[in-house]
Design an enzyme around this catalytic site. Sequence first.
Site, short mmCIF file in Angstrom:
data_model
loop_
_atom_site.label_atom_id
_atom_site.label_comp_id
_atom_site.label_asym_id
_atom_site.label_seq_id
_atom_site.Cartn_x
_atom_site.Cartn_y
_atom_site.Cartn_z
N GLY A 50 -30.44 41.14 61.90
CA GLY A 50 -31.71 41.46 62.57
C GLY A 50 -32.69 40.49 62.36
O GLY A 50 -34.07 41.39 62.38
N ARG B 272 -36.94 38.74 64.99
CA ARG B 272 -37.80 39.50 65.27
C ARG B 272 -38.49 40.88 64.62
O ARG B 272 -37.47 40.30 63.79
CB ARG B 272 -38.50 40.04 66.66
N VAL C 288 -24.16 44.72 64.59
CA VAL C 288 -23.32 44.69 62.71
C VAL C 288 -22.36 45.51 62.99
O VAL C 288 -21.82 46.05 62.19
CB VAL C 288 -24.77 44.46 62.08
N ASN D 137 -30.85 44.09 57.26
CA ASN D 137 -32.44 44.73 57.74
C ASN D 137 -32.25 45.30 59.39
O ASN D 137 -33.26 46.42 59.80
CB ASN D 137 -33.39 43.24 58.04
N TYR E 88 -31.75 58.85 62.94
CA TYR E 88 -32.34 57.53 62.10
C TYR E 88 -32.48 58.01 60.77
O TYR E 88 -32.68 57.10 60.49
CB TYR E 88 -34.40 56.93 62.97
N ALA F 217 -30.95 60.55 59.17
CA ALA F 217 -29.37 60.42 58.33
C ALA F 217 -29.00 58.94 58.53
O ALA F 217 -28.44 58.96 57.31
CB ALA F 217 -29.09 61.79 59.42
N LYS G 292 -30.83 56.46 57.33
CA LYS G 292 -31.21 55.10 56.74
C LYS G 292 -30.83 56.52 55.58
O LYS G 292 -31.49 55.40 54.33
CB LYS G 292 -32.59 55.80 57.17
#
Length: 247
Positions: free
Chosen positions: A10, A13, A63, A89, A155, A157, A159
């Site tokens: 990632g 940017r 990914v 990332n 999101y 969960a 992380k």
Amino acid sequence: MANVVALITGASRGIGESIAMEFARAGVNVILNYNRHCLMAEKIADKIREKYDVDVLCIKADVSNEEEVEAMVNQAVDTFGKIDILVNNAGICNDSLLLDKSVPNFRRILDVNLIGTFLCSKYVAKVMLDRGGGKIINIASTNAIDTYYPESCDYDASKAGVISLTHNLAREFSPDISVNCVCPGWVKTDMNEELSIEQIREEENKILLHRFAEPEEIAKVVVFLASSKASYINDSIIRVDGGKFNG
Ligand code: NAP
């Protein structure tokens, strides 16, 4: 850090771009992974080549797709002969109330953020173990530790899974590979582009430093963790969030 190779997922940017720039500034050869934004990745690569005396390679791979991750790692090894540092990332979010979330949308967040971290770690760790070790740095989020808004439950969960994966990767791969995790708070990137000025002010008021992070402020911590200065840091979860009033 001479003759060192870092793969940053990632990196077209945002925080990934800054991590790539900071590694290049430190003399590290960088592989910029991206999924959709080829031109943006190539522009960053050009900027790095202009400013720093390092080798740069851009590789497209989703990914969450095992074949693409395997092909990316093979291409990286064919080009550089090794990968010393992996930064997981790449990440996405898609906020909506839980009742409005669909299974495919929820799964996509898990696939990119968690399965993507698993797949890249799996294929890169094999290379690192064959060549004497390395460092893996995962990017999670303070959302993995604190609960802020139910809109990001998928999101959060994903992380939280990245933090758990960090501990398990460290157990499996230490002492050959050190594995750490950085948890940013709010960072000024496209990920937060839909926030209104009022929302930004409201969130800034909950931060002890009263502002969102610049992407470089996350990147510098990642580069530190990958350096020999962090030789005794392993299996750590590091918040980089400016300090929070609430939680
Ligand atoms: P961003 O500006 O939205 O950039 C996301 C990056 O991830 C892009 O380079 C994108 O590549 C890449 N990506 C997305 N899906 C991918 C996939 N399937 N395969 C490969 N690459 C993919 O996000 P950011 O703010 O820099 O976030 C970077 C990381 O920090 C994420 O893991 C995020 O969860 C975490 N984080 C961000 C914040 C924040 O406030 N911004 C806070 C805490 C944690 P393409 O554009 O080429 O598709």
